[in-house]
Every structure is written in C-alpha cells, then in structure tokens.
Design a protein around this motif. Structure first.
Motif, short mmCIF file in Angstrom:
data_model
loop_
_atom_site.label_atom_id
_atom_site.label_comp_id
_atom_site.label_asym_id
_atom_site.label_seq_id
_atom_site.Cartn_x
_atom_site.Cartn_y
_atom_site.Cartn_z
N VAL A 217 0.96 -1.42 0.42
CA VAL A 217 0.18 0.27 -0.13
C VAL A 217 1.49 1.11 -0.06
CG1 VAL A 217 -2.01 1.37 1.47
CG2 VAL A 217 -1.85 -1.42 1.05
N ILE A 218 1.95 1.01 0.80
CA ILE A 218 2.60 2.57 0.64
C ILE A 218 3.60 2.66 0.08
CG2 ILE A 218 5.26 3.45 2.07
CD1 ILE A 218 4.41 1.77 4.51
N ASN A 219 3.68 1.86 -1.19
CA ASN A 219 4.47 1.75 -2.50
C ASN A 219 3.03 2.68 -3.66
OD1 ASN A 219 7.10 0.97 -2.43
ND2 ASN A 219 6.64 -1.04 -1.98
N LYS A 220 2.49 1.93 -3.24
CA LYS A 220 1.54 2.28 -4.39
C LYS A 220 1.00 3.39 -3.95
CE LYS A 220 -1.33 0.08 -7.30
NZ LYS A 220 -0.83 -1.31 -7.37
N LEU A 221 0.86 3.89 -2.73
CA LEU A 221 0.22 5.09 -2.15
C LEU A 221 1.34 6.45 -2.88
CD1 LEU A 221 -1.84 5.02 0.51
CD2 LEU A 221 -1.98 4.94 -1.90
N ASN A 222 2.79 6.00 -2.66
CA ASN A 222 3.77 7.17 -2.91
C ASN A 222 4.09 7.45 -4.64
OD1 ASN A 222 4.48 7.40 -0.67
ND2 ASN A 222 5.99 5.65 -0.28
N SER A 223 3.74 6.30 -5.57
CA SER A 223 3.64 6.27 -6.80
C SER A 223 2.86 7.05 -7.17
CB SER A 223 3.79 4.72 -7.50
OG SER A 223 4.30 4.40 -6.50
N LEU A 224 1.78 6.82 -6.21
CA LEU A 224 -0.04 7.92 -6.60
C LEU A 224 0.80 9.07 -6.49
CD1 LEU A 224 -2.65 5.98 -6.07
CD2 LEU A 224 -2.17 6.48 -7.79
N LYS A 225 1.35 9.38 -5.29
CA LYS A 225 2.08 10.97 -5.48
C LYS A 225 2.58 11.83 -6.18
CE LYS A 225 1.14 12.77 -1.30
NZ LYS A 225 0.35 14.33 -1.55
N ARG A 226 3.73 10.68 -6.60
CA ARG A 226 4.94 11.24 -7.38
C ARG A 226 3.91 11.83 -8.20
NH1 ARG A 226 7.46 6.36 -7.48
NH2 ARG A 226 7.79 6.01 -5.31
N LEU A 227 3.10 11.69 -8.56
CA LEU A 227 2.59 12.05 -10.31
C LEU A 227 1.64 13.30 -9.42
CD1 LEU A 227 -0.34 9.12 -11.01
CD2 LEU A 227 1.36 10.15 -12.61
N GLY A 228 1.78 13.68 -7.89
CA GLY A 228 1.22 15.39 -7.92
C GLY A 228 0.19 14.99 -7.28
N LEU A 229 -0.86 14.43 -7.18
CA LEU A 229 -2.12 14.41 -6.85
C LEU A 229 -2.45 14.59 -4.89
CD1 LEU A 229 -2.41 11.02 -6.04
CD2 LEU A 229 -3.25 11.02 -8.80
N GLN A 230 -2.84 14.73 -4.92
CA GLN A 230 -3.46 14.40 -3.32
C GLN A 230 -4.59 13.38 -2.70
OE1 GLN A 230 -4.33 17.87 -1.13
NE2 GLN A 230 -4.62 19.06 -3.66
N ILE A 231 -4.10 13.38 -1.23
CA ILE A 231 -4.63 11.23 -1.07
C ILE A 231 -5.51 11.74 0.36
CG2 ILE A 231 -4.51 9.50 -0.12
CD1 ILE A 231 -2.37 9.04 -2.42
N ALA A 232 -6.63 11.41 0.10
CA ALA A 232 -7.64 11.62 1.84
C ALA A 232 -8.27 10.49 1.79
CB ALA A 232 -8.82 12.53 1.03
N ILE A 233 -8.03 9.69 3.34
CA ILE A 233 -8.49 8.99 3.88
C ILE A 233 -10.27 9.46 4.88
CG2 ILE A 233 -9.11 7.80 6.13
CD1 ILE A 233 -6.94 6.63 4.48
N ASP A 234 -11.74 8.62 3.59
CA ASP A 234 -12.96 9.14 3.98
C ASP A 234 -13.06 8.11 5.32
OD1 ASP A 234 -14.80 9.61 2.67
OD2 ASP A 234 -15.03 7.95 1.05
N ASP A 235 -14.30 8.55 5.20
CA ASP A 235 -15.18 7.58 6.46
C ASP A 235 -14.20 8.27 7.54
OD1 ASP A 235 -17.21 7.93 4.41
OD2 ASP A 235 -16.60 5.92 3.67
N PHE A 236 -13.65 9.00 7.59
CA PHE A 236 -12.58 8.42 8.79
C PHE A 236 -12.95 8.29 10.15
CE2 PHE A 236 -9.56 9.98 12.49
CZ PHE A 236 -8.46 9.44 11.87
N GLY A 237 -12.28 7.47 10.94
CA GLY A 237 -13.18 7.54 12.42
C GLY A 237 -13.75 5.48 11.83
N THR A 238 -14.11 5.86 10.83
CA THR A 238 -14.91 4.74 11.72
C THR A 238 -14.48 2.97 10.79
OG1 THR A 238 -15.57 4.74 9.00
CG2 THR A 238 -17.29 5.76 9.99
#
Ligand code: C2E
Ligand code: CA
Ligand code: CA
Ligand code: CA
Length: 279
Positions: free
Chosen positions: A162-183
């Motif tokens: 997951v960390i690798n995948k998200l880091n690769s996505l981040k390298r594209l310059g986009l943002q990542i949000a955690i949805d439904d946080f707390g559930t």
C-alpha cells in the motif's frame, strides 16, 4: 402455527429469490451500462470554511438503469467490486471527473479540485498508477487538483504494498484523502506511514452535533490530530447551521453536505455557479 411458519418460509424464500434476481439483473446490466452510457457523475461542492468559497467537488456516481431507474452506488459499487467491473467503471469515473473539471475551467468557473472515490479493490489493480497518469496527461488537469479518496480498509492489505502504491500515486502530484475517517476500527499507525494529505471526518460524527455549543470530543480530537500531523481536515454530511458553526469554531478546514448542497448533475451545478456569480 405450522401454517404461519410455512408462510414465513415462503416469504423468506421469495425475498431471497428477489434479491438473487435483482443481483443477476444488475450484474448483467452493469456489463452493458458503460457502452450504453447509463452512468452519470454528480458533483457535491466542498466549501472552504474560512473564505466560504467552493474549493472542490466530490464526484459521486449514479446509474440510470433503463428499467430500474436510478440505482444507488451503495448497491452497485460493491457488486462492481466483486465482479471486477470496478476496473473499467473506475477508469470511466476518473476520466469523466477530470475532464469535467477542465471543461469548467474552460467556461471560466473558479479553479476547483475534484475528489474521486477509489475503492479498495482499485488499489490492488496492477495498472492503477499507469492509468491515473494517463488520464491526467490526456485531460491536462493539474495533478494538484485531483484528490483520491480511499478508506481505512486499505490498511488491511500488505503494508509495504500500500505504501508503495500510494507513494507512486503521490509522485504524479495528486492528493490523497482518507474517507469515512474514524469508522474503520483500524490502528492509527498508518497515519504516520501512508502519504496522506487529508482526513475526511465521517458524517456519523457530524450527525451527533445538534447545537453549536455541543462538545464533541471525537471531532475536536480528530481536528487537533490532523493539525498536528499537518493534514487538512474536511467534514462530510454537514446538514445544519449549528454543525457548520461548530466546525468553524473548531477551525475545521472544509465542509461538505446537504446544508450547502446535495450532489448535483452537471447542469444543476452550472446553474448553481451562475447563481453564485450573479448574486
Ligand atoms: P461516500 O464516499 O462516503 O460519499 C458520501 C455520501 O454521503 C454520498 O452518498 C452523498 O450523497 C451523501 N451525502 C452528502 N452530503 C450528505 C449529507 O449532508 N447528509 C447525508 N446523510 N448524506 C450526505 P452516495 O452518493 O449515495 O454514495 C454512497 C457511497 O457510494 C459513497 O460514500 C461511496 O462509498 C460510494 N460511491 C459513490 N460514488 C462512487 C464512485 O464514483 N466510486 C466509488 N468507488 N465509490 C463511490
Ligand atoms: Ca467519499
Ligand atoms: Ca465518506
Ligand atoms: Ca461512506
């Protein structure tokens, strides 16, 4: 009593049959829905609580079924995940959302970010990073204006993956949000490890605020934690002015919910904009 038991059984069997049939109908229909152009995206504004401006929209899919009418994503997204159809549908969602934002830019509407929901299944998709990159290139959308919403459930997958995948996505310059946080009932460890930009407080917490002087320790704590972690925080499901005031007092960054607007079709969203511009 025997008679009743039998009726119950028949009722139960009928319900099972109906569920089964509906599932079969939806599954079959979903395979054709893309080519038949039956999906739509609706857009719900996200408001900056400091300026009151619309700074983003969340794209939410709708399925206009020729016989069944409007079908909720709550019903068909899980089915799309099970059948693997989430892959082509997910690509359509991303491409449609990004090109919609470019169209609105072209019409002179204010710059807006677009949040696109990513189901956990899509994170496992081999070509995810590839096609997100392709869509950004093809549509010309500034990657900073794209936010992908994922849920805490991804924390159950292999962490390094997951960390690798998200880091690769981040390298594209986009943002990542955690949805439904707390559930998600997951440990908070991932907040330090995953490259996250935004926490989206689940609407079940916002729901609990009934007046502006309420104390909601969970919301207060989430906002304080987000600030310490240098994450942006957005509240979803804001329905009342009391909830809005509470969140403003707590210095929550952004909010979204029926109080401002329900998710709107493209036409209705443009109407809203023209109203705001002429107000
Ligand atoms: P979500 O991502 O948590 O989306 C928020 C849901 O809350 C949306 O329901 C939205 O219409 C609704 N909502 C917005 N404001 C309010 C409010 O003030 N009060 C209340 N009670 N509800 C509010 P919707 O559109 O039916 O979507 C349901 C779920 O389906 C989404 O939850 C998401 O998990 C999934 N979904 C929707 N569109 C997509 C998509 O394009 N891709 C994927 N993977 N999932 C999607
Ligand atoms: Ca969402
Ligand atoms: Ca949510
Ligand atoms: Ca949800």
């Amino acid at each position: 009593a025997k008679e009743q038991g039998r009726n119950n059984y028949q009722f139960y069997a009928l319900e099972m049959k109906n569920k089964f049939l509906r599932r079969a109908v939806l599954e079959k229909g979903m395979r054709k829905a893309l080519e038949r152009n039956e999906f739509r995206l609706h857009y719900q504004p996200q408001i900056d609580l400091q300026t009151g401006h619309i700074v983003g929209v969340e794209a939410l899919i709708r399925w206009i079924h020729p016989e069944e009418g409007m079908i909720s994503p709550i019903e068909f997204i899980p089915l799309a995940e099970e059948t693997g159809l989430i892959a082509p549908i997910g690509e359509w969602i991303l491409e449609t959302a990004c090109s919609q934002i470019m169209q609105w830019q072209g019409k002179g509407f204010p710059l807006m970010r677009v949040s696109v929901n990513l189901s956990a299944r899509q994170i496992q998709q081999q070509n995810l990073v590839g096609y997100v990159g392709t869509v950004l290139e093809r549509t010309g959308l500034d990657p900073k204006l794209l936010e992908l919403e994922i849920t805490e459930s991804i924390a159950m997958y292999n962490e390094d993956y997951v960390i690798n995948k998200l880091n690769s996505l981040k390298r594209l310059g986009l943002q990542i949000a955690i949805d439904d946080f707390g559930t998600g009932y997951s440990s908070l460890n991932y907040l330090n490890k995953f490259p996250i930009d935004t926490l989206k407080i689940d609407k079940s917490f916002i729901n609990q605020i009934t007046d502006a002087s309420d104390h909601n320790e969970i919301i207060t704590t989430i906002i304080a934690m987000a600030r310490n972690l240098k994450l942006k925080v957005i509240a979803e499901g804001v329905e009342t002015v009391e909830q809005l005031h509470y969140l403003q007092n707590q210095k929550c960054n952004e909010a979204q919910g029926y109080f401002f607007s329900k998710p709107l079709s493209v036409e209705d969203f443009e109407l809203l904009f023209r109203q705001i511009a002429s107000a």
